[in-house]
Design a protein around this motif. Structure first.
Motif, short mmCIF file in Angstrom:
data_model
loop_
_atom_site.label_atom_id
_atom_site.label_comp_id
_atom_site.label_asym_id
_atom_site.label_seq_id
_atom_site.Cartn_x
_atom_site.Cartn_y
_atom_site.Cartn_z
N ARG A 122 0.82 -1.21 0.00
CA ARG A 122 0.00 0.00 0.00
C ARG A 122 0.86 1.26 0.00
N SER A 123 2.04 1.20 0.61
CA SER A 123 2.88 2.39 0.71
C SER A 123 3.39 2.85 -0.64
N ARG A 124 3.39 1.94 -1.64
CA ARG A 124 3.86 2.31 -2.97
C ARG A 124 2.72 2.63 -3.93
N VAL A 125 1.49 2.38 -3.51
CA VAL A 125 0.33 2.61 -4.37
C VAL A 125 -0.43 3.86 -3.94
N LEU A 126 -0.77 3.93 -2.66
CA LEU A 126 -1.46 5.12 -2.17
C LEU A 126 -0.53 6.33 -2.19
N THR A 127 -1.10 7.49 -2.44
CA THR A 127 -0.30 8.71 -2.60
C THR A 127 -0.72 9.77 -1.58
N ALA A 128 0.09 10.81 -1.52
CA ALA A 128 -0.21 11.92 -0.62
C ALA A 128 -1.57 12.52 -0.93
N GLY A 129 -1.89 12.62 -2.22
CA GLY A 129 -3.18 13.18 -2.61
C GLY A 129 -4.36 12.34 -2.15
N GLU B 101 4.78 26.97 8.94
CA GLU B 101 5.74 27.59 8.02
C GLU B 101 7.04 26.79 8.04
N GLY B 102 7.57 26.55 6.86
CA GLY B 102 8.80 25.79 6.75
C GLY B 102 8.61 24.29 6.64
N ALA B 103 7.35 23.83 6.73
CA ALA B 103 7.08 22.40 6.60
C ALA B 103 7.40 21.94 5.19
N ALA B 104 7.73 20.68 5.04
CA ALA B 104 8.05 20.12 3.73
C ALA B 104 6.82 20.16 2.83
N THR B 105 7.07 20.27 1.53
CA THR B 105 6.01 20.23 0.53
C THR B 105 6.27 19.07 -0.41
N VAL B 106 5.23 18.29 -0.69
CA VAL B 106 5.35 17.14 -1.59
C VAL B 106 4.28 17.24 -2.66
N ALA B 107 4.52 16.56 -3.78
CA ALA B 107 3.54 16.51 -4.86
C ALA B 107 2.41 15.55 -4.48
N ALA B 108 1.26 15.77 -5.06
CA ALA B 108 0.09 14.94 -4.74
C ALA B 108 0.31 13.48 -5.10
N ASP B 109 1.16 13.20 -6.12
CA ASP B 109 1.37 11.81 -6.53
C ASP B 109 2.54 11.14 -5.81
N PRO C 34 4.27 8.76 -3.41
CA PRO C 34 3.86 7.55 -2.67
C PRO C 34 4.02 7.75 -1.17
N LEU C 35 3.16 7.08 -0.41
CA LEU C 35 3.24 7.22 1.04
C LEU C 35 4.59 6.80 1.59
N ALA C 36 5.23 5.83 0.93
CA ALA C 36 6.54 5.38 1.39
C ALA C 36 7.55 6.51 1.41
N ASP C 37 7.36 7.50 0.53
CA ASP C 37 8.30 8.62 0.46
C ASP C 37 7.94 9.76 1.41
N LEU C 38 6.87 9.58 2.20
CA LEU C 38 6.48 10.61 3.16
C LEU C 38 7.08 10.38 4.53
N PHE C 39 7.60 9.17 4.77
CA PHE C 39 8.10 8.87 6.11
C PHE C 39 9.21 9.83 6.53
N ALA C 40 10.15 10.09 5.62
CA ALA C 40 11.29 10.95 5.96
C ALA C 40 10.87 12.38 6.27
N VAL D 61 2.81 17.67 6.49
CA VAL D 61 3.48 18.21 5.32
C VAL D 61 2.43 18.75 4.37
N THR D 62 2.82 19.73 3.59
CA THR D 62 1.93 20.33 2.61
C THR D 62 1.92 19.50 1.33
N VAL D 63 0.74 19.34 0.75
CA VAL D 63 0.60 18.64 -0.53
C VAL D 63 0.29 19.68 -1.60
N ALA D 64 1.11 19.70 -2.66
CA ALA D 64 0.92 20.68 -3.73
C ALA D 64 0.23 20.03 -4.92
N ASP D 65 -0.61 20.81 -5.60
CA ASP D 65 -1.26 20.30 -6.81
C ASP D 65 -0.30 20.40 -7.99
#
Length: 345
Positions: free
Chosen positions: A268-275, A287-295, A297-303, A312-316
């Motif tokens: 699931r960590s490689r299929v589900l996304t931040a969006g 302020e200063g929190a990390a920003t990630v793209a909506a696509d 994978p959750l596995a890349d949000l752990f760090a 973390v902020t999710v950008a469109d």
């Protein structure tokens, strides 16, 4: 307009196929028809494939997926239903017209490479253009460009038996790309490869798709492969499409117990996304929190979640804030509580 549309496709082999279709429409079961000598392979399959989309048909052996693919380019005539390509009804074309569409607009990549052992890599890649009657110099130039795209520049003069299995499959992909067809039909194209080479070919296909934006119908029996490649996925069972949706749709909202049994072992960590798990209604992240793209994978949000110890902020796609993801949302999505993410998937 959709690039490719299947409308209520049926394929029945054996006795009285047209009558069998009517019985299927009336509620007769597959086993009942088999007992009478009719073999329903595809039953009432409908879907649309948008231009530039990878549409994956996933199912076990005998589910009807390869039969369905062969109806899409006219290698098999449907017992009932229509196939529309750019709005043109392929099932209504004369044989010569269908061959013209296949030679210019549609290419196939097979599971078993289908390379000619007596032809060089370059000549194998140029074969589709040769059949079309393209002059020798032009077809060799286009074949060389296609080989470069798939990472085989410099192998032009080699023979197929000098190549690894993954390299041979790249030649098969180059042959399809050299024709510049808009629609690629890929039938279990990577299933004969070992796992590491298979993943490499998946990476290659995704990389090429970013460049070329082809319309692709990809057949596989591997759900992990389907979820990695597919913009949309159709799951087949006993000739029927039992669910059609995005990877996240299928993972979070399986249509029935059959689909649910497939997704038990999916990462699931490689299929589900931040969006899929973000909260679009939440206030902005600190302020200063990390920003990630909506696509992402959750596995890349752990760090980033661990680093900032907060959301973390999710950008469109335009880089604008679309929501936030919290550690609790990620843990819930990766646990046994899919209902908690359905509101935002």
């Amino acid at each position: 307009m959709s690039r490719l549309t299947a409308e209520h496709l049926y394929k029945v082999f054996g006795r009285r196929p047209e009558a069998a279709v009517e019985r299927l429409k009336g509620g007769a079961g597959r086993d009942e028809l088999r007992a009478d000598g009719a073999m329903p392979a595809v039953i009432d399959a409908s879907f649309e494939v948008e231009a530039g989309q990878i549409f994956v048909v996933m199912g076990l052996s005998g589910s009807g997926k390869s039969t369905l693919l062969r109806m899409l380019n006219g290698l098999l005539e449907p017992t009932a239903g229509r196939v529309l390509y750019d709005g043109r009804d392929l099932t209504g074309l004369a044989p010569a017209e269908l061959r013209e569409v296949r030679s210019r607009g549609i290419s196939m990549v097979f599971q078993h490479f289908a390379l000619f052992p007596h032809r060089t890599v370059l000549d194998n890649a140029a074969y589709g253009l040769e059949v079309r009657g393209v002059p020798r110099e032009e077809r060799r130039e286009r074949a060389a460009e296609a080989l470069e795209l798939v990472g085989l520049s410099g192998w032009d003069a080699s023979w197929p038996d000098e190549l690894s299995g993954g390299m041979q499959q790249r030649v098969g992909l180059a042959r399809a790309l050299a024709t510049d067809a808009d629609l690629l039909l890929m039938d279990e194209s990577f299933s004969a490869l070992d796992p590491l080479i298979r993943r490499d070919m998946q990476d290659q296909l995704l990389h090429l798709q970013k460049q070329l934006k082809k319309t692709i119908v990809f057949i596989t029996h591997d759900l992990n492969e389907a979820m990695r490649l597919g913009d949309r996925i159709a799951v087949m069972r006993d000739g029927r499409i039992v669910q059609n949706g995005t990877a996240e749709d299928i993972l979070v909202r399986p249509a029935n117990d059959y689909v649910a049994s497939f997704i038990q072992d999916v990462d699931r960590s490689r299929v589900l996304t931040a969006g899929a798990v973000m909260d679009p209604a939440a206030g902005p992240a600190p302020e200063g929190a990390a920003t990630v793209a909506a696509d992402t994978p959750l596995a890349d949000l752990f760090a980033p979640l661990a680093k900032d110890d907060g959301p973390v902020t999710v950008a469109d796609e335009h880089g604008e804030p679309a929501g936030v993801v919290t550690r609790d949302a990620v843990l819930a999505a990766l646990g046994e509580q899919p209902a908690e993410v359905t509101a935002h998937a």
